[in-house]
Scaffold this motif. Structure first.
Motif, short mmCIF file in Angstrom:
data_model
loop_
_atom_site.label_atom_id
_atom_site.label_comp_id
_atom_site.label_asym_id
_atom_site.label_seq_id
_atom_site.Cartn_x
_atom_site.Cartn_y
_atom_site.Cartn_z
N GLY A 187 -3.90 13.83 1.43
CA GLY A 187 -4.93 13.48 0.47
C GLY A 187 -5.51 12.09 0.66
N TRP A 188 -4.82 11.23 1.39
CA TRP A 188 -5.33 9.88 1.66
C TRP A 188 -6.18 9.91 2.93
CZ3 TRP A 188 -0.64 6.03 0.90
CH2 TRP A 188 -0.26 6.04 -0.45
N VAL A 189 -7.13 8.99 3.00
CA VAL A 189 -7.95 8.83 4.20
C VAL A 189 -7.62 7.47 4.81
CG1 VAL A 189 -10.26 8.85 5.20
CG2 VAL A 189 -9.79 10.19 3.12
N LEU A 190 -7.14 7.48 6.04
CA LEU A 190 -6.83 6.25 6.77
C LEU A 190 -8.04 5.94 7.64
CD1 LEU A 190 -3.20 7.20 7.89
CD2 LEU A 190 -4.00 6.38 5.65
N ARG A 191 -8.65 4.77 7.41
CA ARG A 191 -9.93 4.45 8.04
C ARG A 191 -9.78 3.26 8.99
NH1 ARG A 191 -13.22 4.06 2.40
NH2 ARG A 191 -11.52 2.58 2.02
N HIS A 192 -10.44 3.40 10.16
CA HIS A 192 -10.37 2.33 11.15
C HIS A 192 -11.74 2.17 11.81
CE1 HIS A 192 -9.65 1.04 15.45
NE2 HIS A 192 -9.27 -0.01 14.75
N ALA A 193 -12.19 0.92 11.93
CA ALA A 193 -13.47 0.64 12.59
C ALA A 193 -13.40 -0.72 13.28
CB ALA A 193 -14.62 0.68 11.58
N GLY A 194 -12.45 -0.86 14.15
CA GLY A 194 -12.35 -2.08 14.95
C GLY A 194 -11.98 -3.33 14.19
N GLY A 195 -11.47 -3.17 12.98
CA GLY A 195 -11.07 -4.33 12.19
C GLY A 195 -12.20 -5.01 11.46
N VAL A 196 -13.42 -4.47 11.54
CA VAL A 196 -14.58 -5.11 10.93
C VAL A 196 -14.78 -4.57 9.51
CG1 VAL A 196 -17.08 -5.44 11.06
CG2 VAL A 196 -15.69 -5.52 13.13
N THR A 197 -14.64 -5.42 8.54
CA THR A 197 -14.71 -5.19 7.09
C THR A 197 -13.48 -4.44 6.61
OG1 THR A 197 -15.86 -3.06 6.82
CG2 THR A 197 -17.22 -5.00 7.28
N LYS A 198 -12.95 -4.87 5.48
CA LYS A 198 -11.80 -4.19 4.91
C LYS A 198 -12.17 -2.79 4.45
CE LYS A 198 -10.78 -7.60 2.11
NZ LYS A 198 -11.60 -8.66 2.77
N ARG A 199 -13.41 -2.62 4.01
CA ARG A 199 -13.82 -1.31 3.50
C ARG A 199 -13.63 -0.22 4.54
NH1 ARG A 199 -19.53 -2.03 2.09
NH2 ARG A 199 -18.67 -3.37 0.47
N ALA A 200 -13.97 -0.50 5.79
CA ALA A 200 -13.87 0.50 6.85
C ALA A 200 -12.54 0.46 7.57
CB ALA A 200 -15.01 0.31 7.86
N ASN A 201 -11.65 -0.41 7.15
CA ASN A 201 -10.33 -0.53 7.78
C ASN A 201 -9.25 -0.58 6.71
OD1 ASN A 201 -10.82 -1.18 10.90
ND2 ASN A 201 -12.44 -2.17 9.69
N SER A 202 -9.33 0.39 5.82
CA SER A 202 -8.38 0.44 4.72
C SER A 202 -8.10 1.88 4.35
CB SER A 202 -8.91 -0.32 3.50
OG SER A 202 -10.12 0.27 3.02
N VAL A 203 -7.04 2.08 3.59
CA VAL A 203 -6.68 3.40 3.09
C VAL A 203 -7.50 3.70 1.84
CG1 VAL A 203 -4.80 4.85 2.27
CG2 VAL A 203 -4.33 3.03 3.94
N LEU A 204 -8.11 4.88 1.81
CA LEU A 204 -8.73 5.39 0.59
C LEU A 204 -7.71 6.34 -0.02
CD1 LEU A 204 -11.20 5.53 -1.25
CD2 LEU A 204 -12.00 7.47 0.13
N PRO A 205 -6.95 5.88 -1.02
CA PRO A 205 -5.80 6.64 -1.51
C PRO A 205 -6.16 7.55 -2.69
CG PRO A 205 -5.72 4.42 -2.40
CD PRO A 205 -7.01 4.53 -1.61
N LEU A 206 -6.74 8.69 -2.38
CA LEU A 206 -7.11 9.65 -3.42
C LEU A 206 -6.00 10.69 -3.60
CD1 LEU A 206 -10.83 10.28 -2.38
CD2 LEU A 206 -9.91 8.52 -3.90
N GLY A 207 -5.88 11.21 -4.80
CA GLY A 207 -4.88 12.23 -5.05
C GLY A 207 -3.49 11.66 -5.19
N SER A 208 -2.51 12.55 -5.20
CA SER A 208 -1.11 12.15 -5.40
C SER A 208 -0.26 12.75 -4.30
CB SER A 208 -0.61 12.61 -6.77
OG SER A 208 -1.36 12.00 -7.82
N PRO A 209 0.08 11.98 -3.29
CA PRO A 209 0.92 12.50 -2.21
C PRO A 209 2.26 13.00 -2.74
CG PRO A 209 -0.02 10.38 -1.62
CD PRO A 209 -0.30 10.58 -3.07
#
Length: 232
Positions: free
Chosen positions: A21-43
């Motif tokens: 349910g979580w989205v692990l996002r990576h974009a070369g380390g540029v901006t925290k928004r694109a390099n952070s976990v979007l933790p939706l739902g309840s694992p």
């Protein structure tokens, strides 16, 4: 509006992996928004999900960062705090109806960011060293419009608008220091509204940026929520 998903879609990381349910996002380390976990739902296993996220970012040489917004996993914020994760960049979500107000300054609007637009935005918001190419890749990962007030051919105030159904996501608002307090950002915002249409708009702004919050409030946007990052 589901701001977590709107922001996620408008600022897309070019590498994404899902985990329970979580989205692990990576974009070369540029901006925290694109390099952070979007933790939706309840694992099913919260500790296991956190460990998976930490491994994902460690493999890419980055710190593990969580975006904790309105739909974040219940109890996650407290768990991260207990593990030593610190709050970073408290951010305010602003949204509201918009109208086609007059654009006072001549404003250039294009479907793609041009070099001058990128350089001006990066001069104000480029906190990530040589990551301009990565930032451009993030910006152009979704259809958007790019606006700028130019002086002598040089953009001095810029912004990015992402049409998302009936609403407009506003990003990358930046004005060079020498051009501030002249209403240029207001013209950029209004030009994006005119170009993109829609009846409402939203944006995110760091909580400490009182000047920007006042500007956007005067354009009809009200504070609707907040989020922050947790970084160890």
């Amino acid at each position: 509006m589901d701001f977590d998903l709107l922001v996620h879609a408008a600022w897309p990381a070019y590498e994404q992996r899902t985990h329970d349910g979580w989205v692990l996002r990576h974009a070369g380390g540029v901006t925290k928004r694109a390099n952070s976990v979007l933790p939706l739902g309840s694992p099913a296993d919260l500790a296991g999900a956190i460990a998976a996220a930490e491994t994902f970012y460690a493999e890419r040489g980055l710190p593990c960062v969580f975006s904790v917004g309105p739909r974040a996993t219940p109890g996650l914020d407290g768990e991260l705090a207990a593990r030593g994760y610190q709050v970073v960049d408290p951010t305010v979500i602003m949204a509201g109806p918009v109208a086609r107000e007059p654009v006072v300054h001549e404003t250039r609007v294009e479907e793609r960011p041009w070099q001058g637009w990128l350089e001006t935005w990066w001069a104000v918001d480029g906190r990530y060293g040589t990551g301009l190419a990565e930032a451009e890749r993030i910006c152009t990962g979704v259809s958007a419009w790019y606006a700028a007030v130019e002086e002598d051919g040089v953009p001095v105030a810029v912004g990015r608008g992402v049409p998302q159904g009936g609403t407009l996501g506003v990003y990358c608002m930046a004005t060079l220091p020498r051009a501030r307090r002249r209403g240029l950002a207001r013209s950029v915002l209004r030009a994006l509204v005119r170009q993109c249409g829609g009846t409402s708009a939203y944006l995110v702004v760091t909580a400490r940026n009182q000047g920007a919050r006042a500007l956007y409030g005067s354009e009809g946007l009200a504070e609707k929520g907040e989020y922050h990052y947790r970084m160890r």
